[in-house]
Write an enzyme that holds these catalytic residues in place. Structure first.
Site, short mmCIF file in Angstrom:
data_model
loop_
_atom_site.label_atom_id
_atom_site.label_comp_id
_atom_site.label_asym_id
_atom_site.label_seq_id
_atom_site.Cartn_x
_atom_site.Cartn_y
_atom_site.Cartn_z
N ASP A 197 -7.16 -1.33 3.35
CA ASP A 197 -6.31 -2.45 2.94
C ASP A 197 -6.82 -3.78 3.48
O ASP A 197 -6.37 -4.83 3.05
CB ASP A 197 -4.88 -2.25 3.46
CG ASP A 197 -4.28 -0.97 2.93
OD1 ASP A 197 -4.51 -0.68 1.75
OD2 ASP A 197 -3.61 -0.27 3.70
N ASP B 236 -1.55 -0.77 5.80
CA ASP B 236 -1.76 -0.17 7.11
C ASP B 236 -3.20 0.26 7.34
O ASP B 236 -3.63 0.40 8.47
CB ASP B 236 -0.87 1.06 7.26
CG ASP B 236 -1.36 2.21 6.38
OD1 ASP B 236 -1.62 1.94 5.18
OD2 ASP B 236 -1.51 3.33 6.88
N ASP C 76 0.88 -1.15 0.00
CA ASP C 76 0.00 0.00 0.00
C ASP C 76 0.93 1.22 0.00
O ASP C 76 2.11 1.08 0.31
CB ASP C 76 -0.84 -0.10 1.27
CG ASP C 76 -1.48 1.20 1.63
OD1 ASP C 76 -2.25 1.69 0.82
OD2 ASP C 76 -1.18 1.71 2.71
P1 ADP Z 1 -3.14 4.23 0.16
O1 ADP Z 1 -3.97 3.22 -0.54
O2 ADP Z 1 -2.04 4.77 -0.67
O3 ADP Z 1 -2.74 3.85 1.52
P2 ADP Z 1 -5.49 5.50 1.14
O4 ADP Z 1 -6.35 4.46 0.56
O5 ADP Z 1 -5.31 5.55 2.59
O6 ADP Z 1 -4.07 5.50 0.40
O7 ADP Z 1 -6.03 6.85 0.65
C1 ADP Z 1 -6.30 7.07 -0.72
C2 ADP Z 1 -6.63 8.50 -1.00
O8 ADP Z 1 -7.84 8.82 -0.35
C3 ADP Z 1 -5.60 9.43 -0.43
O9 ADP Z 1 -4.60 9.71 -1.34
C4 ADP Z 1 -6.44 10.66 -0.12
O10 ADP Z 1 -6.55 11.42 -1.26
C5 ADP Z 1 -7.79 10.10 0.22
N1 ADP Z 1 -8.01 9.98 1.66
C6 ADP Z 1 -8.00 8.86 2.38
N2 ADP Z 1 -8.23 9.12 3.68
C7 ADP Z 1 -8.39 10.45 3.78
C8 ADP Z 1 -8.67 11.35 4.86
N3 ADP Z 1 -8.81 10.94 6.11
N4 ADP Z 1 -8.76 12.66 4.58
C9 ADP Z 1 -8.60 13.07 3.32
N5 ADP Z 1 -8.35 12.31 2.28
C10 ADP Z 1 -8.25 11.00 2.48
MG MG Z 2 -2.61 3.23 3.52
#
Ligand code: ADP
Ligand code: MG
Length: 889
Positions: A640, A636, A445
């Protein structure tokens, strides 16, 4: 650190009303013992499941507490011939299996007795007295040295069962019977078993005590090695110091702290930690600054600076400052205890390989008994060779070693999991370890996994008519209680007094909520969804590799935030090491394609997929997985969790969300990405060692049994081989303790092949080795007439006219230089005169050297033919002359 780990209680009540208890089992030695204990527990319908582990000497029983008590469970185990005891709840440090049977002192007592018996049997003249001394020494060693064998086989006999100890007891008793026959029936003369010569006959008279001494020594060494392996496993809880300094009174530094056991310290109490001391409990620093060495939890040899407000973990070592810590969790709920419980849990499940081993060894002991009986009958009835019949039947009993098979997987697992947990890698069960050994692809991730858990807001661009502060204010109000790195970054950038209502997380997208009467969304900024002015800013942020988040109020975008999430320092090295191991890598992220591919380029990750919501993440993972032999997902976040559960092995970052931790097979406590290759390295090493052990045990028994049955193994050799074989399995597993001594980055995967071929090689190795050493041993074995010592010479006896006998022999008795020995019944007053003549040639005078009363020696060069020795001497003042002759071929 967020944790979703189970509590540390040993008896846990599960949702379906079942309870799980951990029992300490005493008396198990081999896999058939394990099976008997297992069956005794399974027999009760109130028991839902039972898992018995030979290496840890534990049973984990899940049962219906309303239908059966723990005492009744212990009684069921006792009825099978073993003893069981429930481990106390919250028992922090499980006691290690030590040398409970006292093998060390038994071996130390057995050796001198056994060696005396051997000396007497080899050197003393054959007489009823020496025969009885050897027999009594044999009985003494059998009882003192071999008592645990006897006790266990008698106990089992009462339950009409057999195990490893039955084999040893039968074998040694049969050996003792040889001494008994010699002493009682033959007046101390040695039985010539198998026609193997005078030396071997003397040796076999004393083999019973020798075998016990060898076996006791083997068990003593094994017990030590096993204790070492267990220490590797339990190193976690051993980290907690035995006392904590409880601060009493309000004034600090007045020395008024009291030493108390950490288990008694309640939440909210304050403890003082002096320089160099180990922090006993988890808590928050309220006073003092110090660099804390957290390597025992994370494997990372870097000290971390802690001061007021920061959280410290029990088990880590304080540096040079004094810390006052407010306790946040009681001992049994501390990180340490939870981690230990995870490790214990892992031990309570059997890896698939061990299940095979257990099935094989369940039938093993009865089969060996049958083979031994058949061997005896075959040699006796068919080959009419009673001597070989006795020796081979004993050898069969002694050479078989189901121990090695029973220990093959659990000891390796114990050491492997122990090493992993010392590096901060918690592997939840044996299955996961086996699967991990086979992976060829790792998907990461991005946010919070490849990038640090801490992010910062780098820039804010408000839409016209809105202020930066107003944008941040609503965003922070919605994000206030969210555990996502982006949420933490927004809250750190701006403090707000507002709180949103009805906050909902949209995994992989963002957050929504109501602030006052406005609906607010803080979400991933999709391309093309923003007004032109914001889109321009967003594009610029993305080109810098920053994550762009849109703040939307009442469906109208009011601003965009650029969040920079720095890469974890070790990410690049960790990916590099995975590639070195021949493992492919991928990123699966919810962030925009652009940001994801820029990171993939930076880290040279093979495949990059961005813009994924949780379902898309899952299907992307499945697509990748179909092209790989085994796949790890490292993540994390909440988003996921489905992917973590679906991957062959799910690996959660320790600082991640509860959902991620609870669906994963592996937890990286220290959130160190180097632990990903390290975990794979440790798993493949452990699996390779398990295969080696298992193959060795199989191959050993497969080759040793036929050799013994064929009469090619002396019982003594069989006893040594058996002791060595289980020792080898434990020692081989202990090789794993060296893995990652210098932190996770130092773990190297073993250069070993895997799969069926590896198993075949592992089985073949002992077969070849054993066959070769047997052939070798046969060439030098004293028991097979190929004496290690010179063969005892033929003695010529002459009855003297004065009464008594004179004896003479040539050593070695073959052509070449020889010692001529003359032994007279009493010492003469003058040295005897001896002449030697060859085939009627002229006599030649020999010079006599006295080496004892009446014992004379000279050197002669012997040529083939008949030699006549004429002796003139005085016995009881009478002159006596006699001749003796020897023919040398
Ligand atoms: P990754 O899969 O890379 O871990 P996430 O799935 O956690 O990323 O998040 C994907 C996208 O969703 C982030 O890049 C962000 O744009 C948005 N996002 C996720 N959680 C939040 C949050 N709490 N506040 C604002 N944007 C969020
Ligand atoms: Mg993440």
């Amino acid at each position: 650190m967020t944790t979703a780990l189970p509590s540390a209680q040993h008896r846990t009540l599960e949702p379906d009303g079942l309870a799980t208890s951990e029992l300490a089992i005493v008396g198990m030695h081999c896999a058939s013992c394990v099976l008997r204990v297992q069956r005794s527990l399974d027999a009760d319908p109130a028991v839902a499941s039972a898992a018995v582990n030979l290496a840890t000497e534990r049973a984990y029983v899940t049962f219906d507490p309303t239908a059966i008590s723990v005492d009744a469970l212990c009684q069921a185990v006792a009825a099978a011939g073993y003893s069981a005891q429930e481990l106390p709840e919250h028992s922090a440090v499980p006691d290690e299996p030590v040398d409970r049977d006292g093998w060390r002192w038994r071996a130390m007592v057995s050796w001198p007795l056994a060696l005396s018996a051997l000396m007497i049997a080899l050197l003393a003249p054959e007489s009823s007295v020496s025969g009885w001394i050897v027999l009594l020494l044999g009985i003494a060693v059998q009882i003192v040295g071999g008592w645990p064998f006897l006790r266990s086989s008698i106990r089992l006999l009462r339950h009409r069962a057999v195990n490893m100890d039955t084999l040893v007891t039968l074998g040694t008793l049969a050996a003792l019977a040889v001494s008994a026959v010699e002493a009682i029936a033959l007046g101390g003369r040695h039985l010539h078993l198998g026609g193997s010569g005078a030396f071997a006959a003397r040796l076999h008279g004393a083999m019973a005590p020798l075998i016990i001494a060898v076996l006791a020594t083997g068990r003593a060494i094994e017990a030590r090695a096993r204790a070492r392996a267990t220490r590797a496993l339990h190193s976690l809880v051993a980290l907690r110091p035995p006392t904590a300094r409880l601060v009493v009174g309000t004034r600090e530094g007045d020395g008024a702290d009291r030493a108390v056991p950490p288990e008694s310290v309640p939440v909210g109490a304050r403890i003082r930690v002096l320089p160099g001391e180990t922090i006993p409990l988890d808590g928050e620093v309220v006073d003092g600054w110090s660099a804390v060495d957290e390597s025992m939890l994370t494997g990372e040899p870097i000290a971390v600076e802690h001061g007021p407000g920061s959280l410290v973990t029990g088990g880590t070592r304080n540096g040079s400052g004094i810390l006052v810590v407010e306790v946040r969790a009681i001992a049994s709920e501390s990180v340490l205890a939870r981690l230990q419980h995870l490790v214990d849990d892992a031990m309570s499940q059997k890896p698939p390989l061990q299940r095979v081993a257990d099935r094989v060894s369940a039938v093993f002991v009865p089969v060996v008994l049958l083979v031994s009986a058949a061997t005896f009958l075959g040699w006796w009835v068919v080959a009419s060779n009673l001597g070989t019949a006795v020796l081979s039947a004993i050898a069969v009993l002694l050479v078989a070693c189901p121990c090695a098979m029973g220990l093959a997987a659990p000891v390796a697992m114990m050491v492997g999991c122990g090493r992993a947990s010392a590096l901060g890698i918690l592997i939840r069960n044996g299955d996961a370890l086996e699967r991990l050994a086979d992976v060829d692809m790792v998907a990461f991730d991005k946010t919070g996994t490849l990038t640090m858990g801490i992010a910062t807001v780098a820039a804010v661009t408000p839409a016209t008519g809105h202020s930066t502060d107003a944008v941040l204010d609503v965003a922070a109000a919605v994000e206030a209680d969210i555990e996502h790195p982006i949420a933490r970054a927004i809250c750190a950038a701006h403090r707000t007094s507002q709180r949103a209502a009805g906050v909902a997380v949209l995994p992989g997208v963002g957050v929504t909520g109501r602030v006052g009467d406005r609906s607010v969304r803080v979400v991933r900024a999709q391309e093309g969804e923003l007004p032109a002015e914001l889109e321009r800013a967003a594009r610029e942020f993305r080109s810098r590799g920053e994550t762009v988040v849109a703040v939307v109020v009442n469906d109208r975008p009011v601003g965009v935030l650029a969040v920079s999430t720095p890469l974890r320092q070790e990410a690049s090295d960790a990916i590099g090491r995975l590639h070195e191991f021949g493992i492919r890598t991928a990123i699966l992220s919810g962030d925009s394609e652009e940001a994801v591919s820029s990171i993939a380029r930076q880290l040279s990750i093979d495949t990059a997929c961005g813009g994924l919501d949780p379902e898309q993440k899952l299907s992307a993972l499945q697509a990748l997985r179909s092209g790989s032999a085994g796949m790890v997902m490292v993540g994390d976040g909440v988003n996921d969790a489905p992917a973590l559960a679906a991957a062959d092995v799910g690996c959660a970052i320790g600082s991640g969300s509860e959902a991620a931790l609870s669906t994963s097979d592996i937890t990286l406590v220290g959130s160190d990405l180097q632990c990903v290759p390290a975990a794979i390295g440790i798993a493949s090493a452990t699996y390779a060692v398990t295969l080696e052990n298992f193959g060795w045990a199989m191959g050993y028994n497969l080759s040793a049994l036929p050799l013994a049955a064929a009469g090619l193994l002396d019982p003594l050799v069989a006893a040594v081989a058996m002791g060595l074989s289980s020792l080898l399995v434990v020692a081989n597993s202990l090789r794993l303790t060296r893995l990652g001594r210098d932190g996770p980055a130092s773990v190297r995967p073993p250069r070993l092949s895997r799969g069926r071929r590896a198993l075949a090689v592992a089985v073949a190795l002992p077969v070849v080795l054993f066959a070769a050493t047997t052939v070798g041993a046969q060439l030098v074995s004293p028991a097979k007439g190929q004496s290690l010592l010179p063969t005892l010479p033929d003695i010529v006896e002459v009855t003297l006219p004065t009464g008594g006998q004179a004896e003479m022999y040539l050593d070695p008795g073959s052509p070449g230089p020889n010692q001529f020995h003359l032994i007279l019944p009493s010492a003469p007053s003058f040295a005897p005169r001896v002449t030697a003549s060859h085939d009627g040639g002229s006599p030649e005078q020999l010079r006599q050297f006295s080496v004892g009363p009446g014992h004379y020696v000279d050197l002669v060069t012997i040529t083939p033919g008949t030699w006549r020795f004429s002796v003139t001497t005085t016995i009881h003042h009478r002159t006596v002359t006699f001749d003796m002759s020897r023919t040398v071929a």
